[in-house]
Design an enzyme around this catalytic site. Structure first.
Site, PDB file in Angstrom:
ATOM      1  CB  SER A  53      -0.914   0.020   1.221  1.00 38.37           C
ATOM      2  OG  SER A  53      -1.564   1.274   1.315  1.00 38.37           O
ATOM      3  CG  HIS A  61      -4.071  -1.539  -1.557  1.00 32.04           C
ATOM      4  ND1 HIS A  61      -5.149  -2.312  -1.960  1.00 32.04           N
ATOM      5  CD2 HIS A  61      -4.552  -0.731  -0.570  1.00 32.04           C
ATOM      6  CE1 HIS A  61      -6.214  -1.991  -1.252  1.00 32.04           C
ATOM      7  NE2 HIS A  61      -5.883  -1.031  -0.408  1.00 32.04           N
ATOM      8  CG  ASP A 114      -5.336   2.570   0.851  1.00 32.85           C
ATOM      9  OD1 ASP A 114      -6.293   1.799   0.773  1.00 32.85           O
ATOM     10  OD2 ASP A 114      -4.240   2.238   1.336  1.00 32.85           O
ATOM     11  CG  MET A 116      -8.421   7.341   2.241  1.00 35.86           C
ATOM     12  SD  MET A 116      -7.612   7.389   3.864  1.00 35.86           S
ATOM     13  CE  MET A 116      -6.622   5.896   3.776  1.00 35.86           C
ATOM     14  CG  HIS A 166      -9.443   0.255  -0.554  1.00 40.32           C
ATOM     15  ND1 HIS A 166      -8.908   0.026   0.695  1.00 40.32           N
ATOM     16  CD2 HIS A 166     -10.795   0.267  -0.377  1.00 40.32           C
ATOM     17  CE1 HIS A 166      -9.876  -0.083   1.580  1.00 40.32           C
ATOM     18  NE2 HIS A 166     -11.033   0.063   0.954  1.00 40.32           N
ATOM     19  CG  MET A 212     -11.368   3.414   1.968  1.00 44.18           C
ATOM     20  SD  MET A 212     -10.053   3.335   3.213  1.00 44.18           S
ATOM     21  CE  MET A 212      -8.618   3.399   2.141  1.00 44.18           C
ATOM     22  CG  MET A 260     -11.840  -2.528   5.435  1.00 41.47           C
ATOM     23  SD  MET A 260     -10.339  -2.094   4.521  1.00 41.47           S
ATOM     24  CE  MET A 260      -9.378  -1.232   5.779  1.00 41.47           C
ATOM     25  N   GLY A 293      -3.777   4.404   7.946  1.00 46.96           N
ATOM     26  CA  GLY A 293      -2.771   3.360   7.957  1.00 46.96           C
ATOM     27  C   GLY A 293      -2.152   3.223   9.334  1.00 46.96           C
ATOM     28  CG  ASP A 318      -6.371  -2.632   3.398  1.00 48.41           C
ATOM     29  OD1 ASP A 318      -5.355  -2.391   4.071  1.00 48.41           O
ATOM     30  OD2 ASP A 318      -6.907  -1.792   2.647  1.00 48.41           O
ATOM     31  N   GLY A 319      -5.198  -4.204   6.455  1.00 46.69           N
ATOM     32  CA  GLY A 319      -5.147  -3.575   7.771  1.00 46.69           C
ATOM     33  C   GLY A 319      -4.281  -4.337   8.749  1.00 46.69           C
ATOM     34  N   GLY A 320      -3.120  -3.796   9.066  1.00 44.90           N
ATOM     35  CA  GLY A 320      -2.250  -4.424  10.052  1.00 44.90           C
ATOM     36  C   GLY A 320      -1.582  -5.698   9.572  1.00 44.90           C
TER      37      GLY A 320
END
Length: 227
Positions: free
Chosen positions: A12, A36, A38, A40, A69, A71, A140, A147, A178-180
């Protein structure tokens, strides 16, 4: 559990140096499968990142497929533009769209794969029957919008439910998390049934981003072999 190879590792660029985005993307060429991206809008999520002009410019800088992605609110208005810009996969949030199947058809008609994203607090069950209309389901494993958040392992229950549904229906669908996602969490996600993994800080916070991608891939593959 049978999962179609190969696994997808998607760094990402939200965690990259925005002053050097083209260089940061090139740093994972030959190692990453997707990049990836993002997007937003400071409305759907309380953060603002990059938009279509940056994606258009960056698309010319690399051959790696873009996993966009969104958002954002009103994805039906904006999503086809990312397909037109050359995105391989365009994912929008179920929470932001009244007719996900119609938008998926528009994205496919524009030449992109269609992805549906499910945020942290959204149950997955109402969307399982829509999955034949999509190429990717993004689940998610944090709250969408920022992030660097800590991975929430209980959200892997959604991945397990999705994998069971996909396997039972013999669907051709990527299940993306996606996430952590990092060296200490990717194996859990792989064991739950994910086959595409977004990693930001774990890649761009490393001294060698390409080597970080290779390490993540090795860990995910090992989890599949042991599952």
């Amino acid at each position: 559990m049978t999962v179609p190879p190969p696994l997808i590792i998607a760094p990402s660029i939200l965690a990259a140096n925005f002053a050097r985005l083209a260089e940061e993307v090139r740093a994972v060429e030959g190692a990453a499968d997707w990049v990836h991206v993002d997007v937003m809008d400071n409305h759907f999520v309380p953060n603002l990142s990059i938009g279509l002009p940056v994606v258009q410019s960056l698309r010319a800088a690399t051959e790696i497929p873009f996993d966009v992605h969104l958002m954002i609110n009103d994805p039906h208005r904006w999503a086809p533009g990312y397909a037109d810009a050359g995105a391989h996969n365009v994912t929008f949030h179920a929470e932001a769209c009244d007719d996900p199947v119609a938008l998926a058809k528009d994205l496919r008609a524009a030449g992109a794969k269609a992805g549906l994203a499910i945020d942290r607090d959204t149950p997955i069950e109402p969307y399982l029957d829509l999955l034949p209309s999509f190429d990717t389901l993004l689940i998610m494993t944090i709250k969408a919008g920022f992030g660097g958040q800590r991975f929430l392992p209980h959200l892997l229950d959604k991945v397990r439910a999705a994998r069971q549904h996909v396997s039972a229906g013999h669907l051709e669908l990527r299940i993306e998390v996606d996430g952590g996602i990092a060296a200490d969490t990717i194996e859990q996600a792989a064991q739950a049934g994910a086959d595409a993994f977004v990693a930001g800080t774990a890649v761009y916070g490393a001294d060698d981003p390409a080597e970080a991608v290779r390490k993540l891939r090795s860990l995910a593959q090992r989890a599949y072999r042991e599952n």
